[in-house]
Design an enzyme around this catalytic site. Sequence first.
Site, short mmCIF file in Angstrom:
data_model
loop_
_atom_site.label_atom_id
_atom_site.label_comp_id
_atom_site.label_asym_id
_atom_site.label_seq_id
_atom_site.Cartn_x
_atom_site.Cartn_y
_atom_site.Cartn_z
N LYS A 36 37.71 26.53 30.02
CA LYS A 36 38.07 27.85 30.55
C LYS A 36 38.84 28.65 29.50
O LYS A 36 39.65 28.09 28.75
CB LYS A 36 38.92 27.67 31.81
CG LYS A 36 39.34 28.95 32.52
CD LYS A 36 40.14 28.61 33.78
CE LYS A 36 40.56 29.86 34.55
NZ LYS A 36 41.28 29.51 35.81
N SER A 113 39.32 31.36 39.88
CA SER A 113 39.11 32.09 38.63
C SER A 113 38.38 31.28 37.58
O SER A 113 37.97 31.80 36.55
CB SER A 113 40.47 32.56 38.07
OG SER A 113 41.28 31.44 37.72
N SER A 137 41.87 28.01 42.21
CA SER A 137 40.87 28.40 41.21
C SER A 137 39.98 27.30 40.68
O SER A 137 39.07 27.55 39.91
CB SER A 137 41.56 29.11 40.04
OG SER A 137 42.07 30.35 40.46
#
Length: 431
Positions: A36, A113, A137
């Site tokens: 990420k 996210s 997330s």
Amino acid sequence: MATDNDFGAFIEKLTISPTPSSSFPSSLQDLTFAVKDIFDVEGRVTGFGNPDWLRTHSAATSTAPVVSSLLEAGATALGITIMDEMAYSINGENAHYGTPINPIAFDRVPGGSSSGSAVAVAARLVDFSIGTDTGGSVRVPASYCGIFGFRPSHGAVSTAGVTPMAQSFDTVGWFARDTAILKRVGCVLLEQPHLDLLLLEPSKLIIADDCFELCSVPRDLMVQPLVRSLEKSFEGNTVIKKVNLGNYIEESVPSLKHFMTSDDVKIQQEFCIPSLMALSSSMRLLQRYEFKMNHGEWISSVKPEFGPGISARIQEAIETSDEKIELCRSVKSQLLTALSTLLGEKGVLVIPTVPGPPPHLQADVTALESFRSRAFSLLSIAGVSGFCQVSIPLGLHENLPVSVSLVAKHGSNGFLLSLVDSLGIHLIHKS
């Protein structure tokens, strides 16, 4: 932007070769992973989901320990994945970089996210990926994309070299398509190389009956596969019981009364659990305050451009005062104690991961508010307590992904990973 060949998962494709170490010799050899865009990688700017952040920050001088540990265990990184701006959404739609395509349901959001990290695994572009989970997330995109997602106990995995969102809740989590890889990654990130030797039957399986009323998927489709798998995997000594979790939390967390009259609780017209709505309110308030402390000065000086929805959320955070912040911390402490008492040494709580299937792409923000409120009611249970949680895919219902979650007490990460690995082969359900 989203492309056909990578489902829009990556913001940057690159290869970082393994750096074998004696700590976890080749335990992840031949596995690939994605990172990420919130983790530092030496020599590149950590983008945090926003082009203005990328423009105003310098390249990292070192790599986040989590990423280094995976490389040292023999895994190869294949790229950096798209995330929601500033990690401030659970939808997975990024106005600047595009929305990764949900491989299970093309017309639905992938969840955020950690959207790109989940999509990269679901689309079989990598074997596993890492993300972060503050408010949900990792758990949300795992559920929406039909894969396993693990949120460890708060503080169990290093967040050094990870751009903070709200430190009272920030955790490093990971995704995989099967329980074996989920557990292998856990051995490395939790620094428990002998996790494979751990196999413990849970003392009790506590089904939060009221929480399943928040969900649009039939309760039995989520609970029964879990119960059947438990019966097949162990000797049948586990006590299965039901609980009204909302009532228990209301009675056991006295500081929640200060949040029971909040606007979030009062405006709900559809079915809700008031104590969990209050729990969510306290979580989001502390999250907003810590986000402001972390990034308010940068936002005020740079005046970055944010996408729809994110902009309003960030503005609300910037305007947050320190009123009730100590009460939020009291709620955290009291909930940890209350749930520890409920679960005991080897108890596991069963809840829906989210209230239903992933919402449609570009759904109306107002129409999504009820779903979002119910989602945070469920996500705040582990979020506020700091307990570990795993989202387990159960296949499809009406062609959309279904999941259920197990929650275990703080510090029980190895136990929960081993339990899921034992149950995994029996769990998948399709209808």
